[in-house]
Design an enzyme around this catalytic site. Structure first.
Site, PDB file in Angstrom:
ATOM      1  N   GLY A 322     -54.244 -25.629  33.613  1.00  0.00           N
ATOM      2  CA  GLY A 322     -55.259 -26.529  33.067  1.00  0.00           C
ATOM      3  C   GLY A 322     -55.042 -26.717  31.541  1.00  0.00           C
ATOM      4  O   GLY A 322     -54.061 -26.474  31.224  1.00  0.00           O
ATOM      5  N   GLU A 323     -56.159 -26.859  31.011  1.00  0.00           N
ATOM      6  CA  GLU A 323     -56.072 -27.094  29.594  1.00  0.00           C
ATOM      7  C   GLU A 323     -55.366 -28.145  28.840  1.00  0.00           C
ATOM      8  O   GLU A 323     -55.143 -28.045  27.861  1.00  0.00           O
ATOM      9  CB  GLU A 323     -55.677 -25.580  29.094  1.00  0.00           C
ATOM     10  N   GLY A 324     -54.906 -28.812  29.679  1.00  0.00           N
ATOM     11  CA  GLY A 324     -53.977 -30.114  29.172  1.00  0.00           C
ATOM     12  C   GLY A 324     -52.480 -29.577  29.186  1.00  0.00           C
ATOM     13  O   GLY A 324     -51.667 -30.322  28.651  1.00  0.00           O
TER      14      GLY A 324
END
EC number: 2.4.2.21
Length: 379
Positions: A322-324
């Site tokens: 996740g997190e971009g």
């Protein structure tokens, strides 16, 4: 009474310029490399040209990672490998440069912006720029209570819109959108299940930090209970976000829709951004034309949402963090597509034909103008 009318987005959001896309396709057919030989890079270049309303397409020079952060009280049920209230630690690690998104952003030269919407920590422990849009501390436990009040939901949605306007006004030409949350994938699963009319087990995944079977069962039960609360409010998307979303997901939805209004393309990262995009599609059916799915995270909820929006992921690398991170991995592909579309030379004979067509078009326009003058004089 709320002054926010989501129906306005239907009129405000236009599709990327179809005429420009056809011009980009025509230009691609004249280039030295045969059309189709670059695979999806051809489609990407044409999508960017339409989004920019420019042929040849301009390079993506000012991308930005925007991460919305929040804690979800549902994590107290043990639905995540991370402790409830632990999203603030993720934020600090990103700020200190120790997360995958930080490493990739440094390597690619892309600034990262974090927007705290509902972290469960004292705001004084984080930079003022991070916390200035915060709506509340943490979110309600969505299996038994609303994530937000109606007033908080509107504030979060407007905050997302404001961030989109700030990015557009600053010259950002493409956004990689992601989240920093604990419990966020559970809220996302409830949204996707509600909007797709499916069972909780169909959308329940293992999360960014993989969970074991017992934790998966708790997560599935939490989504099932949240889904019961979501179904009665399906007709009101803002109320749906208040019921089972949360401040970060609500802000992301507002960000996505306002970015489409401002004609800023957005790259979607994982299941949380996909769930928000699905809500956004319900609000304005043309909005997904401005979004690009970066990668297949393996989350069933993400796959369900992207399929509903007819968005095909660019990459499939098994990235679940996740997190971009997945969005940043896809960014070089987008930039490569823009460079190829703009810089590949045209075949000599095609360039001559194109020049002849332009001369003919100019002559036809001049003739039309002369005929209009003559008609005016006769009148």
């Amino acid at each position: 009474m709320s002054s926010l009318n989501l129906d306005d987005f239907t009129d405000l959001i236009e599709r990327p310029d179809g005429g420009v896309r056809r011009d980009a396709e025509a230009r691609r057919e004249r280039q030295v490399v045969p059309p189709g030989s670059l695979g999806r890079l051809d489609d990407l270049g044409e999508w960017l040209a339409a989004a920019q309303s420019a042929v040849p397409v301009r390079p993506v020079e000012r991308p930005r990672v925007v991460l919305f952060a929040g804690d979800h009280k549902i994590a107290e049920l043990g639905v995540s490998s991370r402790p409830a209230g632990g999203a603030a630690d993720l934020v600090r690690e990103v700020l200190e440069g120790g997360r995958p998104v930080s490493v990739l952003a440094r390597r690619l030269g892309v600034p990262v912006r974090i927007v705290d919407m509902a972290l469960d920590c004292d705001p004084e422990t984080l930079p003022a720029e991070v916390v200035r849009h915060r709506v509340r501390r943490g979110g309600g436990r969505i299996d038994v209570e609303d994530a937000l009040t109606a007033e908080e939901a509107e504030a979060a949605f407007r905050a997302g819109m404001a961030v989109a306007d700030e990015e557009a006004d600053s010259g950002t030409d493409l956004v990689v959108l992601g989240d920093l949350s604990v419990g966020g994938t559970t809220a996302a699963g409830a949204l996707v299940a509600a909007l797709c009319g499916t069972d909780a087990s169909v959308v329940t995944g293992r999360g960014g930090l993989a969970i074991d079977d017992l934790t998966w069962m708790r997560k599935c039960a939490a989504i099932r209970d949240a889904l019961r609360r979501a179904r009665p409010v399906l007709g009101d998307q803002l109320r749906l976000l208040a019921t089972v979303g949360g401040a970060d997901l609500t802000a992301m939805t507002g960000f996505l829709l306002q970015s489409a209004v401002r004609k800023v393309p957005v790259v979607l990262d994982g299941v949380v951004t996909a769930a928000c995009a699905l809500v956004g599609q319900r609000v304005a059916f043309r909005a997904p034309d401005w979004w690009l799915a970066a990668h297949d995270s393996g989350e069933p909820g993400q796959a369900k949402a992207l399929d509903r929006m007819a968005l095909e992921p660019l990459l499939s690398q098994g990235v679940t963090v996740g997190e971009g991170t997945g969005g940043l991995l896809a960014l070089p592909l987008v930039q490569a597509a823009a460079a190829l579309a703009a810089e590949l030379p045209e075949r000599p004979e095609a360039a001559e034909d194109s020049a002849d067509e332009k001369v003919m078009d100019a002559e036809e326009k001049a003739q039309d103008a002369e005929e209009k003058v003559q008609d005016t004089e006769r009148d």
